[in-house]
Design an enzyme around this catalytic site. Structure first.
Site, mmCIF file in Angstrom:
data_model
loop_
_atom_site.group_PDB
_atom_site.id
_atom_site.type_symbol
_atom_site.label_atom_id
_atom_site.label_comp_id
_atom_site.label_asym_id
_atom_site.label_seq_id
_atom_site.Cartn_x
_atom_site.Cartn_y
_atom_site.Cartn_z
ATOM 1 C CG HIS A 61 -0.331 0.089 2.531
ATOM 2 N ND1 HIS A 61 0.684 -0.741 2.943
ATOM 3 C CD2 HIS A 61 -0.554 0.944 3.577
ATOM 4 C CE1 HIS A 61 1.033 -0.416 4.172
ATOM 5 N NE2 HIS A 61 0.313 0.612 4.580
ATOM 6 C CG HIS A 63 0.103 3.931 5.144
ATOM 7 N ND1 HIS A 63 -0.437 3.256 6.215
ATOM 8 C CD2 HIS A 63 -0.904 4.663 4.600
ATOM 9 C CE1 HIS A 63 -1.725 3.563 6.321
ATOM 10 N NE2 HIS A 63 -2.028 4.407 5.354
ATOM 11 C CG ASP A 65 4.969 2.846 7.644
ATOM 12 O OD1 ASP A 65 4.096 3.291 6.868
ATOM 13 O OD2 ASP A 65 4.713 2.018 8.542
ATOM 14 C CG HIS A 66 4.413 -0.077 4.320
ATOM 15 N ND1 HIS A 66 4.437 -1.422 4.625
ATOM 16 C CD2 HIS A 66 3.911 0.557 5.407
ATOM 17 C CE1 HIS A 66 3.948 -1.594 5.846
ATOM 18 N NE2 HIS A 66 3.625 -0.411 6.341
#
Ligand code: ZN
Length: 244
Positions: A61, A63, A65-66
């Site tokens: 996804h 976000h 932090d990804h």
């Protein structure tokens, strides 16, 4: 040889020990990156992979932090004087990935993050819960509520699942049910939910990742066993590697 390596077991929190979320699969020497949070381009180097060797990145996804280390990874591909990219890059993700990646590319100008004469960036929007890389098939299953998708695949008679971000719900139980190894987001769910997940799914080996807090694996294991869980629960750390 094939490996699954936790490159980052952290979150948006900035910590010494944990980089943000990412798992590296090396399937018969083909590296496939699942998520690319902050600090991951350096972690790749620590396991001997240069950014420009990667041809496949899967995004759970969008976000930060990804996905945030996509920026240095793409910039290095376009502009590194030591290791510029010469091979095409494939980026796979849920609906919206085309808009996300093209917006990112546009944000940094015509050639900030790419060199179209040297290589192409192919964006693969996954809309039917599955996709393939070469002969390898992957399931890509929606895990609410943040548009996140979990990855599940079989390799040499074992089943592996990685949740990315998740919460405790029927979709997560479905993703992890009966797998041999499950890499779970243990940061967004409570200790009790980790225990219930273990009991409900009977995943043989659960590795807790995406960690916001300290977890006590012994306590989780004991309580899960009391509820009938027969597998093992362990706490992940950056660069933990499994031979597949
Ligand atoms: Zn996250």
């Amino acid at each position: 040889m094939s490996y699954l390596t936790l490159l980052g077991t952290g979150t948006c929190q900035i910590e010494h020990e944990r980089r943000a979320s990412s798992v590296l699969l090396e399937l018969d020497h083909t590296p496939i990156l699942f998520d690319c949070g902050h600090g991951i381009v350096q972690r790749l180097l620590e396991v001997g992979i240069q950014h420009n060797q990667l041809e496949h990145i899967i995004l759970s996804h969008f976000h930060p932090d990804h996905v945030s280390d996509l920026i240095p990874l793409l910039q290095a591909g376009a502009w590194s004087q030591q290791n510029p990219r010469h091979v095409d890059l494939n980026i796979y993700g849920p609906p919206g990935v085309t808009r996300f990646i093209t917006s990112l590319l546009d944000l940094f100008g015509a050639n900030g993050l790419r060199q179209p004469k040297a290589y192409q960036i192919h964006i693969h929007e996954i809309t039917d819960n599955r996709f393939s890389i070469g002969k390898q098939n992957f399931e890509f299953l929606s895990l609410p509520p943040a548009g996140n998708h979990g990855l599940r695949f079989r390799w040499h008679d074992k089943t592996y699942a990685i949740t990315g971000d998740s919460h405790f719900h029927a979709q997560e139980i479905n993703l992890l049910s009966g797998v041999d190894v499950g890499i779970i987001d243990a940061g967004h769910i409570s200790d009790q939910e980790i225990i219930e997940l273990a009991i409900a799914t009977q995943a043989r080996q659960i590795i807790c990742s995406h960690l916001y807090r300290q977890l006590d694996s012994q306590q989780l294991q004991t309580q899960a066993q009391h509820g009938g869980y027969t597998g093992t629960i362990q706490i992940g750390h950056d660069l933990l590697s499994l031979l597949l």
